[in-house]
Enzyme design. Structure first.
Site, PDB file in Angstrom:
ATOM      1  N   SER A  65      40.011  35.432  43.499  1.00 17.70           N
ATOM      2  CA  SER A  65      40.236  35.320  44.942  1.00 17.70           C
ATOM      3  C   SER A  65      39.055  34.712  45.692  1.00 17.70           C
ATOM      4  O   SER A  65      38.704  33.562  45.474  1.00 17.70           O
ATOM      5  CB  SER A  65      40.607  36.698  45.486  1.00 17.70           C
ATOM      6  OG  SER A  65      40.935  36.649  46.843  1.00 17.70           O
ATOM      7  N   SER A 501      32.051  50.755  48.303  1.00 18.15           N
ATOM      8  CA  SER A 501      32.674  49.578  47.705  1.00 18.15           C
ATOM      9  C   SER A 501      33.448  50.002  46.460  1.00 18.15           C
ATOM     10  O   SER A 501      33.089  50.973  45.794  1.00 18.15           O
ATOM     11  CB  SER A 501      31.582  48.574  47.315  1.00 18.15           C
ATOM     12  OG  SER A 501      32.096  47.606  46.425  1.00 18.15           O
TER      13      SER A 501
END
Length: 546
Positions: A65, A501
């Site tokens: 991505s 994260s």
């Protein structure tokens, strides 16, 4: 016991790298490309097992991505084009990290726990993005599929949403569309042309859109699709992959985080521009005003525009369908207030990660979900689709009702309901702006974003942070949420939250307030609290300003 000796022998050609521990997250696996050979092989195997279990086509997409070009990754696509089922994410993690001598043990465990009948045929479709490493890694995934005696089809270079679409087409007997890239172009362009045919007086200026392709697969596929649009949309494509590096100083993530235009694109005041990310599953819009100030229209603005349009059509059609918007904690507070107070639409907050938003959106007649980063789509329940179709065919309905129902049906066909899709979302936005006769400035003026700031704090171990309430409140370490609450009270219209994260030892901090200065200061003070209470490493965080 399944005969896995052949699979084991093939796996020896793709040995596990010692010391590389990976976790299958919302975006699958992502890391440096050179660390992924064994992972790709095993994900090919897992896709074959998933196909046997579900008796359906499964997808394997090789992409990272918005990550830098040297990274790569892989994600599996479930039967209706959705993300891999959560229980199988754990299998993926176990397989990816297994030593060679444990590989067949884990394969056997999956086969037994899931009661998979190995004699059943399997079919897996494979796609990849434009990274230099993607061709070799996709071939490795195919080796894994073949190692379990399964069939496959390699679709080559495709956007991630195109592969999701293709998987869904295979598993719905082509009811969703034709299972090919051409079928995707034909379905979307037909719906777009039908939607925009009622806007004949648009000038070329109104039709013109500048697109930043992030030097990725989206640029390649948009070029292929242009002819299908019959000049109803005039596209100037930048960062098309012929010169720059993938996602380098361009793309949706760069524009969203940096709050500025991508390199390689010229912008005049008032020109409508958008950026894809590296695999074209998210899109953001932006423009310069007459004072050369940069304005970003992110996922929140997109969700609001689409929801407004759908609500208007449902009112005209006199269709009583429940519309809900699903956001994450990152959604700007102004968007939430506008949707709830002005639009009278119910808004729900889900954990970050599109699979969480997707599942929540499935609970409504029409569920609109977008992450602030521009990844999102609209889901129509089977009942909603049936009611819209019945109204289209209802000869007793008024002309206005039938016309609104036809617009709803074409909107439904333009949307890629399987996953966020930059091309599909872009075409829907362009159709809505055309139908409403809106400029990008008028769209932006629907509500004014609260100033905000996102920062990262490096910590020794991100797992010390635990959250609740869709990640809006921290439950550990002790004292952190109390510190955040105390800081938030010092600024007007403010809020802040922290979350770990999913892939690295950093804590993400989000803050918003009445002014940019206050948002910056609040983000800084919260990041200092994280640094002190959650085991920060390296230098103390500094104030980040625009």
């Amino acid at each position: 016991m399944a005969d896995l000796e052949g699979a084991f022998q093939m796996s020896l050609l793709h040995p596990n790298l010692k010391g590389v521990i990976l976790q299958y997250g919302t975006a699958g696996f992502r890391t440096k490309a050179e660390e992924l050979d064994h992972v790709m092989f095993r994900m090919g195997q897992l896709a074959a097992l998933r196909s046997k279990k579900t008796k359906s086509t499964i997808g394997v997409m090789v992409t990272a991505s918005h990550n830098p070009e040297e990274d790569n990754g892989v994600k599996l696509v479930d039967p209706l084009g959705e993300m891999l089922a959560s229980a199988w994410e754990e299998y993926a993690t176990q397989l990816a990290n297994a030593e060679e001598n444990q590989l067949t043990v884990i394969l056997e465990k999956i086969i037994q726990e899931e009661k998979i009948e190995m004699h059943i045929g399997a079919f897996v479709v494979v796609g990849r993005d434009t990274r230099p490493s993607s061709l070799k890694l996709s071939q490795t995934a195919i080796d894994g599929i073949i190692s379990l005696g399964s069939k496959h089809k390699d679709y080559g270079l495709v956007t991630t949403p195109q592969l999701h679409y293709i998987v869904c087409c295979h598993n719905t007997n082509q009811m969703y569309g034709t299972a090919s890239v051409e079928g995707y172009y034909e379905k979307l362009s037909k719906a777009f042309l039908e939607l925009t045919k009622q806007t004949p007086n648009r000038t070329d200026d109104h039709k013109h859109l500048k697109v930043d392709g992030a030097n990725g697969i989206g640029a390649l596929k948009l070029k292929e699709m242009e002819n299908y649009l019959q000049k109803k949309l005039l596209i100037s494509l930048y960062n098309d992959g012929t010169a720059g590096k993938l996602n380098h100083l361009c793309g949706a993530d760069y524009v969203k985080v940096q709050q500025k235009r991508p390199e390689g694109i010229r912008m005049m005041a008032g020109e409508r521009c958008c950026s894809y990310d590296g695999d074209a599953d998210r899109v953001v819009y932006y423009y310069y005003d007459s004072a050369s100030l940069f304005h970003l229209l992110d996922g929140d603005k997109i969700a609001t525009l689409i929801t407004t349009f759908l609500k208007e059509l449902l009112t005209k059609a006199d269709l009583h369908l429940q519309v809900a918007v699903v956001q994450t904690a990152y959604a700007n507070g102004s968007s939430t207030r506008y949707l709830e107070e002005t639009m009278k639409v119910e808004v729900h907050c889900a954990k970050t990660g599109v699979k969480h938003l997707h599942h929540k959106a499935q609970q409504f007649d029409i569920g609109v979900y977008f992450e602030a980063n521009g990844h999102g789509t609209v889901l129509f329940s089977k009942d909603a689709q049936k009611k819209i179709q019945q109204l289209v065919e209802n000869q007793n309905a008024s002309k206005e009702q039938i016309n609104a129902a036809k617009l709803l049906m074409n909107t439904l066909n333009l949307i890629n309901q399987t996953v966020g899709d930059a091309i599909s979302d872009m075409l829907l936005i362009e159709a809505i702006l055309a139908l409403k006769g809106m400029t990008v400035q008028q769209w932006d003026a629907i509500y004014t974003d609260l100033p905000n700031r996102q920062v990262k704090v490096k910590v020794a171990d991100r797992r010390v942070i635990d959250t609740t309430d869709a990640e809006r409140r921290a439950v550990s370490p002790p004292g952190l949420q109390e510190a955040i609450d105390s800081l938030v009270q010092k600024y007007s219209l403010s809020r802040a939250f922290v979350r770990p994260s999913g892939t690295e030892d950093v804590v993400r901090v989000y803050a918003e307030a009445d002014t940019q200065t206050n948002a910056d200061l609040l983000a800084h003070k919260v990041s200092l609290a994280v640094y002190k209470l959650a085991g920060g490493v390296g230098e103390e965080p500094k104030v980040v300003r625009s």
